[in-house]
Design an enzyme around this catalytic site. Structure first.
Site, PDB file in Angstrom:
ATOM      1  N   HIS A 141      -5.429   9.562   0.064  1.00  0.00           N
ATOM      2  CA  HIS A 141      -5.429   8.477   1.469  1.00  0.00           C
ATOM      3  C   HIS A 141      -6.200   9.028   2.521  1.00  0.00           C
ATOM      4  CE1 HIS A 141      -3.526   5.899   4.179  1.00  0.00           C
ATOM      5  NE2 HIS A 141      -3.460   4.839   3.369  1.00  0.00           N
ATOM      6  N   ASP A 157       0.839  -1.192  -0.004  1.00  0.00           N
ATOM      7  CA  ASP A 157      -0.070  -0.111   0.096  1.00  0.00           C
ATOM      8  C   ASP A 157       0.923   1.277  -0.140  1.00  0.00           C
ATOM      9  OD1 ASP A 157      -1.921  -1.847   0.228  1.00  0.00           O
ATOM     10  OD2 ASP A 157      -2.965  -0.805   2.093  1.00  0.00           O
ATOM     11  N   HIS A 209       3.684  -2.159   3.109  1.00  0.00           N
ATOM     12  CA  HIS A 209       3.837  -0.873   2.541  1.00  0.00           C
ATOM     13  C   HIS A 209       4.795  -0.801   1.837  1.00  0.00           C
ATOM     14  CE1 HIS A 209       0.797  -0.689   5.866  1.00  0.00           C
ATOM     15  NE2 HIS A 209       0.281   0.087   5.358  1.00  0.00           N
ATOM     16  N   HIS A 257      -5.904   2.908  -4.239  1.00  0.00           N
ATOM     17  CA  HIS A 257      -5.802   3.159  -2.753  1.00  0.00           C
ATOM     18  C   HIS A 257      -6.222   4.609  -2.405  1.00  0.00           C
ATOM     19  CE1 HIS A 257      -5.012   1.900   1.331  1.00  0.00           C
ATOM     20  NE2 HIS A 257      -3.849   2.551   1.286  1.00  0.00           N
TER      21      HIS A 257
HETATM   22 ZN    ZN Z   1      -2.604   3.130   3.081  1.00  0.00          ZN
END
Ligand code: ZN
Length: 351
Positions: A211, A156, A297, A207
């Site tokens: 954010h 991510d 991540h 995503h």
């Molecule tokens: Zn995220």
């Protein structure tokens, strides 16, 4: 005299006409009857093969045109899909998974339906197709759950060249692919990384753009977050993502209803963002189970170091690393627009 002759001939003519009618009636009845049996035969063939697959195909027809611009018109579709979510997973959005399913279906049909059915011309063509695509069986064995433990590595908050590009190199060593959930606002800065992900064959998904916690946004803001990011990804790769991961894994009914994509969460959180320690992160990664969707991540060098430690170990344990879409395909669990997905193994109750 002529008139008398005519009178005498009348019964003959009548008899001739009547017998003609009788013969035609018999022929028509015969044709109708044979048509009926043929229909029944076809129905039975379909039914035995796999009615769920048929549903899949129909629903795919509708869901094939997932388009962010479609949302205003899709309120009916949303309701349908929500019902499906409640019941469970009997639709699919991936054409390749349908082919997969279809091949399976053909195989099953071949086993269960006797050879005598080969009169039916429809099933003949599909059967012979099945036979000529015999290599697809070996292709399928690549995805055989019996042979390997499959997991989906997901990253991510990228793109971020310093980590992502090295992750791609590492994936190449293991003939692996991962899924990258990208943040739209970063894409212009790291456009080469986005292209590299696509070229490596890994999967790119959405995503959001900034954010945010999607549950705090208006309907319009939600759509903007997702659509802008999809546009950016398409601009640099030509690919329009078909999955989203809500930031923080946060969603509610409004989020699910607004966004006609499968919402991919995870079932295995490495907590790399908190641990920031390669050994601890690799311990977590190695503690995985087949069919898992693993959250990591793109931002931390420690995550990359952990992967360098863990991938060889997992590979030795027969683990193979595939995209989220592939993992769902392998487990034959359809991804549903507006639906929430943690991992296919989780959804099948395998744990
Ligand atoms: Zn995220």
């Amino acid at each position: 005299m002529d008139k008398e002759n005519q009178k005498r001939n009348i019964p003959k003519i009548l008899a001739f006409v009547f017998s003609g009618l009788l013969v035609s009636a018999v022929i028509i009845l015969f044709l109708l009857n044979s048509q009926k049996t043929k229909n029944t035969a076809e129905f039975v063939t379909q039914d035995t093969s796999d009615s769920i697959s048929e549903n899949n195909l129909n629903q795919t027809g509708q869901q094939g045109k997932i388009d962010p611009t479609d949302e205003q018109d899709s309120s009916n579709g949303q309701q349908q899909n929500n019902n499906l979510d409640d019941n469970t997973v009997h639709s699919t959005i991936d054409l390749s998974s349908i082919n997969h399913e279809k091949n399976k279906k053909t195989e099953k049909a071949e086993k269960t339906i006797s050879e005598s059915d080969s009169d039916s011309e429809d099933s003949d063509t599909s059967d012979s197709e099945g036979e000529t695509t015999e290599p697809s069986t070996s292709e399928k064995s690549i995805y055989s759950l019996a042979d390997y433990n499959y997991i989906a590595l997901t990253f991510d908050d990228g793109p971020y060249d310093e980590v992502d590009l090295e992750i791609l190199d590492l994936l190449n060593e293991y003939n692996a692919h991962a899924t990258f959930f990208l943040v739209g606002s970063r894409i212009d800065y790291y456009q080469d990384t986005v292209k590299a992900i696509a070229e490596q064959g890994s999967e790119i998904a959405n995503h959001s753009f900034n954010h945010p916690d999607l549950t705090t946004l208006s309907h319009e803001a939600l759509l903007a977050e997702i659509n802008l990011t999809n546009e950016k990804i398409k601009e640099y790769t030509g690919i329009t993502p078909t999955m989203i991961r809500p930031p923080y894994g946060a969603y509610n009914d409004s989020v699910l209803e607004a966004l006609p994509y499968p919402h991919i969460i995870w079932n295995h959180d490495t907590e790399d963002w908190r641990l920031r320690n390669a050994n601890l992160i690799s311990n977590s990664i190695e503690n995985t189970r087949p069919g898992s969707v693993i959250l990591m991540h793109s931002l931390f060098p420690e995550t990359l170091e952990a992967l360098k430690q863990s991938l060889p170990i997992l590979y030795e344990q027969n683990y193979r690393f595939v995209t989220v879409s592939e993992l769902y395909e392998i487990y034959e669990v359809p991804l549903i627009p507006h639906g929430i997905h943690n991992s296919p193994a989780d959804e099948l109750g395998i744990y």
